[in-house]
Structure formats: structure tokens, C-alpha cells
Write a protein that holds these residues in place. Structure first.
Motif, PDB file in Angstrom:
ATOM      1  N   ASP A 120       3.635  -1.458   0.051  1.00 32.61           N
ATOM      2  CA  ASP A 120       3.827  -0.536   1.180  1.00 32.61           C
ATOM      3  C   ASP A 120       2.568   0.283   1.450  1.00 32.61           C
ATOM      4  O   ASP A 120       2.157   0.460   2.606  1.00 32.61           O
ATOM      5  CB  ASP A 120       5.009   0.400   0.913  1.00 32.61           C
ATOM      6  CG  ASP A 120       6.356  -0.311   1.011  1.00 32.61           C
ATOM      7  OD1 ASP A 120       6.396  -1.428   1.566  1.00 32.61           O
ATOM      8  OD2 ASP A 120       7.347   0.253   0.525  1.00 32.61           O
ATOM      9  N   PHE A 121       1.941   0.772   0.373  1.00 34.86           N
ATOM     10  CA  PHE A 121       0.761   1.616   0.552  1.00 34.86           C
ATOM     11  C   PHE A 121      -0.422   0.795   1.060  1.00 34.86           C
ATOM     12  O   PHE A 121      -1.188   1.261   1.906  1.00 34.86           O
ATOM     13  CB  PHE A 121       0.392   2.321  -0.755  1.00 34.86           C
ATOM     14  CG  PHE A 121      -0.470   3.530  -0.556  1.00 34.86           C
ATOM     15  CD1 PHE A 121       0.083   4.786  -0.405  1.00 34.86           C
ATOM     16  CD2 PHE A 121      -1.859   3.400  -0.475  1.00 34.86           C
ATOM     17  CE1 PHE A 121      -0.714   5.902  -0.185  1.00 34.86           C
ATOM     18  CE2 PHE A 121      -2.669   4.505  -0.261  1.00 34.86           C
ATOM     19  CZ  PHE A 121      -2.089   5.759  -0.122  1.00 34.86           C
TER      20      PHE A 121
ATOM     21  N   GLN B 198       6.159  -0.662  -3.936  1.00 38.12           N
ATOM     22  CA  GLN B 198       5.505   0.580  -3.516  1.00 38.12           C
ATOM     23  C   GLN B 198       4.008   0.359  -3.282  1.00 38.12           C
ATOM     24  O   GLN B 198       3.420   0.939  -2.363  1.00 38.12           O
ATOM     25  CB  GLN B 198       5.725   1.668  -4.582  1.00 38.12           C
ATOM     26  CG  GLN B 198       7.170   2.127  -4.711  1.00 38.12           C
ATOM     27  CD  GLN B 198       7.978   1.297  -5.699  1.00 38.12           C
ATOM     28  OE1 GLN B 198       7.641   0.158  -6.016  1.00 38.12           O
ATOM     29  NE2 GLN B 198       9.065   1.879  -6.196  1.00 38.12           N
TER      30      GLN B 198
ATOM     31  N   LYS C 192      -0.268  -1.754   2.986  1.00 38.20           N
ATOM     32  CA  LYS C 192      -0.019  -1.957   4.420  1.00 38.20           C
ATOM     33  C   LYS C 192      -0.437  -0.721   5.215  1.00 38.20           C
ATOM     34  O   LYS C 192      -1.024  -0.833   6.296  1.00 38.20           O
ATOM     35  CB  LYS C 192       1.462  -2.243   4.660  1.00 38.20           C
ATOM     36  CG  LYS C 192       1.908  -3.647   4.301  1.00 38.20           C
ATOM     37  CD  LYS C 192       3.391  -3.823   4.589  1.00 38.20           C
ATOM     38  CE  LYS C 192       3.873  -5.188   4.125  1.00 38.20           C
ATOM     39  NZ  LYS C 192       5.349  -5.339   4.320  1.00 38.20           N
ATOM     40  N   ARG C 193      -0.115   0.449   4.683  1.00 44.62           N
ATOM     41  CA  ARG C 193      -0.423   1.691   5.388  1.00 44.62           C
ATOM     42  C   ARG C 193      -1.923   1.888   5.572  1.00 44.62           C
ATOM     43  O   ARG C 193      -2.362   2.491   6.555  1.00 44.62           O
ATOM     44  CB  ARG C 193       0.174   2.876   4.627  1.00 44.62           C
ATOM     45  CG  ARG C 193       1.683   2.990   4.799  1.00 44.62           C
ATOM     46  CD  ARG C 193       2.308   3.927   3.782  1.00 44.62           C
ATOM     47  NE  ARG C 193       1.741   5.259   3.806  1.00 44.62           N
ATOM     48  CZ  ARG C 193       2.034   6.211   2.930  1.00 44.62           C
ATOM     49  NH1 ARG C 193       2.903   5.955   1.971  1.00 44.62           N
ATOM     50  NH2 ARG C 193       1.485   7.399   3.023  1.00 44.62           N
ATOM     51  N   VAL C 194      -2.732   1.398   4.624  1.00 43.31           N
ATOM     52  CA  VAL C 194      -4.185   1.560   4.743  1.00 43.31           C
ATOM     53  C   VAL C 194      -4.834   0.319   5.354  1.00 43.31           C
ATOM     54  O   VAL C 194      -6.066   0.209   5.403  1.00 43.31           O
ATOM     55  CB  VAL C 194      -4.819   1.888   3.368  1.00 43.31           C
ATOM     56  CG1 VAL C 194      -4.261   3.182   2.819  1.00 43.31           C
ATOM     57  CG2 VAL C 194      -4.639   0.740   2.375  1.00 43.31           C
ATOM     58  N   GLY C 195      -3.986  -0.622   5.817  1.00 44.63           N
ATOM     59  CA  GLY C 195      -4.501  -1.798   6.504  1.00 44.63           C
ATOM     60  C   GLY C 195      -5.093  -2.854   5.608  1.00 44.63           C
ATOM     61  O   GLY C 195      -5.928  -3.661   6.042  1.00 44.63           O
TER      62      GLY C 195
END
Length: 293
Positions: free
Chosen positions: A70-71, A67, A73-76
Motif C-alpha cells: 500500500d505504501f 501494508q 503504491k502511495r509513493v508511486g
């Protein structure tokens, strides 16, 4: 009628264990596939609620590596690991704490409560539960010189003060703990969930410490389950290359727990429905039992 009798026999088989563990504490490290598969998540929550209703005090310590990945990755932000440990700068630590405490923890609490339990979410920073210190990763370079690797806000457990857990247990609540500890000045540290769970089990003098994994348990050279391990057998298995890779720190974590006062530790396959109940309440169990020896 036959099926009804079989159900009755199952309850009778469980009765000695229910009597034995009534009023005792069981610490469970929750992670891996059991946290990702919806059917397994439900079965885990049902196990926990049943344990509480029959008088056992479950304490859950959870991970959340996928988790967090994943997060990030979402914020780059790219996940970086050194020697198997997540490099945790200040920004990453904020994300780790947000995901573990604000998201994963609350999802587990909600799931248990949906199944009739009364779960309460905590992190190691609540109530002074986990005092942490910066983890110093020592290794030798190619020339054989010892170096210390700085991986940021990664911590190890210094001290556990279990009073907040004991208060929740006495009030019939189920503690669900995110493995984030507080440093000397209140700063947050990311702590390996296995190690945090083991230290909490030791501080509580738990009857059992159950570590859910994505494998059957500890396997021998023929890939058959080793049902029981003590310190000597574990040491021999590591030296001979029977226990390798990520299983080594898990076994060592369990051995430390039993040396520090935990009754028994268990490495159990969390991919099996109702794995916790099968390990605790049946004659054979399903995983590897770790004992002091």
C-alpha cells in the motif's frame, strides 16, 4: 446456572495446560487476515495479554506485506517480485523498514497495551537481535545452468542473539518484533517473517512456535485437516503433492524449528477468534501440530 457451569468446565479443561506452560516461552508469527480484521486484532491482543497474566511468555514476530504494498503504491513505486520474493532495492528497503518498524510494529504494541499488556516494539536490528546475510536465490535456467538471482536487500537469518528478548520477558514485558535484520556492516535486510519467527523460536528454545495463517492448517487430499505431522509424514505429503505452494515453506520452517529445539510447532487459522487460546488450552486444538517425530 448451566452456562456458568460450562464456563467453569472450560477453565478446568485449560488448567493442565496453564500448569504445563507456566514460565515457558511461546513464539507467535502474527500475520495475514488476523492483522487486518478489527475484531480479530482485538481477539489476538486479548489472547496475548491473557497468556502473559497467567505466566506464559509470548513473543510476537509480525509480517506486513500488504501494508508495504500500500505504501509503495502511495509513493508511486511498483512492487516487484521474483520467485515469490520482494525485490528490495535501497529505496524499497527504507520504505520496508519504515512501514514494518515505524508503523505496523507500533500499531501492534499499542493494541496490546490498550488491552492491558506491556508490549515493547523491536526490530531485529535492536540489541543485535538478528544478524542477517544477503539471501542468495539459486535457480536453474532453461539450459539447466545454475544462476544466482540478485533481489537486493533481502536477507536470511545468520544468527539470533536472544538476550534482549529474555531481558524483556524477565521484566514482564511482551516483545513485538519486526523482521528486519542487521548485516555485517549494520545495513538493514528484509527477512521473511515466518523464517525470522522460526529462528527466534529456536534460539529461545521455545515451548511452542505458532504460525498464524489464512487457512485451517495443513489439509489432506480430501481437504480435511491433518492434525499432526512429523518430518517423515511431511516429506511424504510434499512428494505426493498433498502439501503444495506456499504451505511447503511454512511446514519446512516449523520442522526446522522443532529440529532445533522447539517443543512443538503449530500452523493455525488466524481467521478464527481466539485461535491461539484454542490451540494451546483445549484438548483438541484447532490447527496442525508439527512434531519432530
Amino acid at each position: 446456572m448451566v452456562k456458568l457451569i460450562e464456563k467453569a468446565n472450560t477453565l478446568i479443561e485449560a488448567l493442565p495446560y496453564i500448569k504445563k506452560f507456566f514460565g515457558k516461552t511461546v513464539v507467535i508469527k502474527y500475520g495475514g487476515h488476523a492483522m487486518e480484521n478489527e475484531e480479530l486484532k482485538d481477539s489476538f491482543a486479548q489472547d496475548i495479554v491473557l497468556m502473559k497474566y497467567i505466566g506464559i511468555n509470548p513473543v510476537i514476530v509480525h509480517g506486513g506485506g500488504p501494508q508495504i504494498d500500500d505504501f509503495l503504491k502511495r509513493v508511486g513505486k511498483k512492487s516487484e517480485f521474483k520467485r515469490g520474493l520482494r525485490v528490495t532495492d535501497d529505496e524499497t528497503m527504507e520504505i520496508v523498514e519504515m512501514v514494518l518498524v515505524g508503523k505496523v510494529n507500533k500499531e501492534i504494541v499499542s493494541l496490546i497495551n490498550q488491552h492491558g499488556g506491556q508490549a515493547v516494539g523491536l526490530s531485529g536490528r535492536d540489541g543485535g537481535l538478528i544478524k542477517a546475510k544477503k539471501l542468495k536465490v539459486r535457480y536453474k535456467d532453461e539450459a539447466g545452468k545454475e544462476e544466482v538471482l540478485d533481489i537486493g536487500r533481502v536477507g536470511e537469518v545468520d544468527t539470533v542473539y536472544p538476550q534482549v528478548i529474555e531481558a524483556l520477558d524477565e521484566s514482564k514485558f511482551i516483545p513485538v518484533i519486526a523482521p528486519v535484520g542487521a548485516g555485517e556492516n549494520g545495513e538493514a535486510y528484509n527477512i521473511n517473517a515466518d523464517l525470522a519467527a522460526g529462528k527466534i523460536a529456536s534460539a529461545l528454545k521455545a515451548e511452542k512456535f505458532i504460525l498464524l495463517t489464512d487457512v485451517e492448517g495443513v489439509l489432506d487430499n480430501h481437504k480435511k485437516l491433518i492434525s499432526t505431522l512429523d518430518a517423515k509424514k511431511a516429506s511424504d505429503a510434499i512428494k505426493k503433492g498433498v502439501i503444495v505452494g506456499g504451505m511447503i515453506p511454512k511446514v519446512e520452517c516449523c520442522l526446522d524449528a522443532v529440529k532445533e529445539g522447539v517443543g512443538k510447532a503449530h500452523i493455525v487459522d488466524g481467521r478464527v477468534k481466539h485461535a491461539i487460546l484454542l490451540e494451546i488450552f483445549t484438548d483438541k486444538g484447532i490447527g496442525t501440530e508439527i512434531v519432530k517425530g
